[in-house]
Design an enzyme around this catalytic site. Structure first.
Site, mmCIF file in Angstrom:
data_model
loop_
_atom_site.group_PDB
_atom_site.id
_atom_site.type_symbol
_atom_site.label_atom_id
_atom_site.label_comp_id
_atom_site.label_asym_id
_atom_site.label_seq_id
_atom_site.Cartn_x
_atom_site.Cartn_y
_atom_site.Cartn_z
ATOM 1 N N HIS A 69 17.692 63.052 56.634
ATOM 2 C CA HIS A 69 18.260 62.873 55.211
ATOM 3 C C HIS A 69 18.460 61.421 54.711
ATOM 4 O O HIS A 69 18.289 60.463 55.690
ATOM 5 C CB HIS A 69 19.828 63.629 55.370
ATOM 6 C CG HIS A 69 20.842 62.959 56.195
ATOM 7 N ND1 HIS A 69 20.873 63.440 57.203
ATOM 8 C CD2 HIS A 69 21.401 61.531 56.250
ATOM 9 C CE1 HIS A 69 21.882 62.759 58.033
ATOM 10 N NE2 HIS A 69 22.015 61.727 57.418
HETATM 11 C C1 T46 Z 1 23.610 59.258 59.568
HETATM 12 C C2 T46 Z 1 23.345 59.734 60.882
HETATM 13 C C3 T46 Z 1 23.424 58.454 61.615
HETATM 14 C C4 T46 Z 1 31.798 65.496 59.373
HETATM 15 O O1 T46 Z 1 32.599 66.274 59.397
HETATM 16 N N1 T46 Z 1 32.157 63.979 59.105
HETATM 17 C C5 T46 Z 1 31.198 62.957 59.168
HETATM 18 O O2 T46 Z 1 31.783 61.861 59.031
HETATM 19 C C6 T46 Z 1 29.917 63.214 59.475
HETATM 20 C C7 T46 Z 1 28.940 61.859 59.694
HETATM 21 C C8 T46 Z 1 29.608 64.621 59.976
HETATM 22 N N2 T46 Z 1 30.430 65.491 59.748
HETATM 23 C C9 T46 Z 1 30.072 66.940 60.089
HETATM 24 C C10 T46 Z 1 28.811 67.462 59.222
HETATM 25 C C11 T46 Z 1 28.252 68.167 60.172
HETATM 26 O O3 T46 Z 1 28.821 69.700 60.232
HETATM 27 O O4 T46 Z 1 29.489 66.791 61.504
HETATM 28 C C12 T46 Z 1 28.231 67.639 61.565
HETATM 29 C C13 T46 Z 1 26.952 66.998 61.803
HETATM 30 O O5 T46 Z 1 26.573 65.937 61.021
HETATM 31 P P1 T46 Z 1 25.158 65.768 60.443
HETATM 32 O O6 T46 Z 1 24.359 66.986 60.611
HETATM 33 O O7 T46 Z 1 24.910 65.078 59.323
HETATM 34 O O8 T46 Z 1 24.660 64.495 61.774
HETATM 35 P P2 T46 Z 1 23.705 63.617 61.883
HETATM 36 O O9 T46 Z 1 23.450 63.146 63.192
HETATM 37 O O10 T46 Z 1 22.358 64.428 61.369
HETATM 38 O O11 T46 Z 1 23.808 62.457 60.716
HETATM 39 C C14 T46 Z 1 24.814 61.589 61.096
HETATM 40 C C15 T46 Z 1 25.363 61.214 59.639
HETATM 41 O O12 T46 Z 1 25.777 62.476 59.004
HETATM 42 C C16 T46 Z 1 24.342 60.434 58.645
HETATM 43 O O13 T46 Z 1 25.278 60.131 57.702
HETATM 44 O O14 T46 Z 1 23.221 58.411 58.900
HETATM 45 O O15 T46 Z 1 24.474 60.439 61.613
#
Ligand code: T46
Length: 141
Positions: A50
């Site tokens: 993303h």
């Molecule tokens: C990025 C990379 C490096 C939250 O509730 N609070 C938060 O602050 C974040 C970051 C995520 N979440 C929840 C949303 C999803 O249900 O945690 C779950 C996993 O998040 P996501 O699928 O977005 O995780 P990554 O590792 O794909 O991405 C994250 C960050 O979202 C993103 O901004 O740059 O880490």
């Protein structure tokens, strides 16, 4: 100009070990509103896929290592994060994918804003349209 913006942090080291501090608008180039960390990643997983509309982030691998691919819509670069004194600044409208997490990886991320799902662009085609390069190429076609 390189897409990957590395920030090298200083540490205070003595016979007890090392200490590194991260401060808003000093060695982190924005107001830090949120800190999160990713750990316990399973073998072979990848994360990210993303971009953010407005968010800026600094990512630091505190232990272990992982590999980022950053993409601005025109070109992409790969960088391995493998030391606690090296961070990368990920600006808005940069697509990121993260691979090759070692089992001990703890990836800490400092963010310029609270968590807002609306700030995410999770489809590459939509991201590409939002970038200068995407806008430019669609104007030309
Ligand atoms: C990025 C990379 C490096 C939250 O509730 N609070 C938060 O602050 C974040 C970051 C995520 N979440 C929840 C949303 C999803 O249900 O945690 C779950 C996993 O998040 P996501 O699928 O977005 O995780 P990554 O590792 O794909 O991405 C994250 C960050 O979202 C993103 O901004 O740059 O880490």
């Amino acid at each position: 100009m390189s897409l990957v913006k590395i920030i090298n942090f200083r540490s205070s080291s003595d016979e007890r070990g090392s200490l590194c501090s991260l401060e808003s608008n000093k060695n982190i180039p924005f107001d830090i509103k949120r800190v999160y960390y990713i750990f316990g990643t399973k073998p072979g997983v990848s994360r990210g896929f993303h971009a953010h509309r407005n968010l800026q982030q600094v990512a630091v691998c505190i232990t272990g290592s992982c590999r980022f691919i950053l993409d601005d819509g025109e070109s992409s670069e790969s960088i391995i994060l493998d030391e606690p004194l090296k961070g990368i600044l990920i600006e808005s409208l940069v697509w990121r994918e993260i691979y090759d997490f070692t089992p001990d990886c703890v990836l800490m991320v400092l963010a310029s804003d609270h968590y807002h799902e609306k700030d995410y662009i999770r489809k590459y085609e939509i991201f590409r349209e939002q970038t200068y390069h995407g806008n430019n190429s669609s104007k030309q076609s």
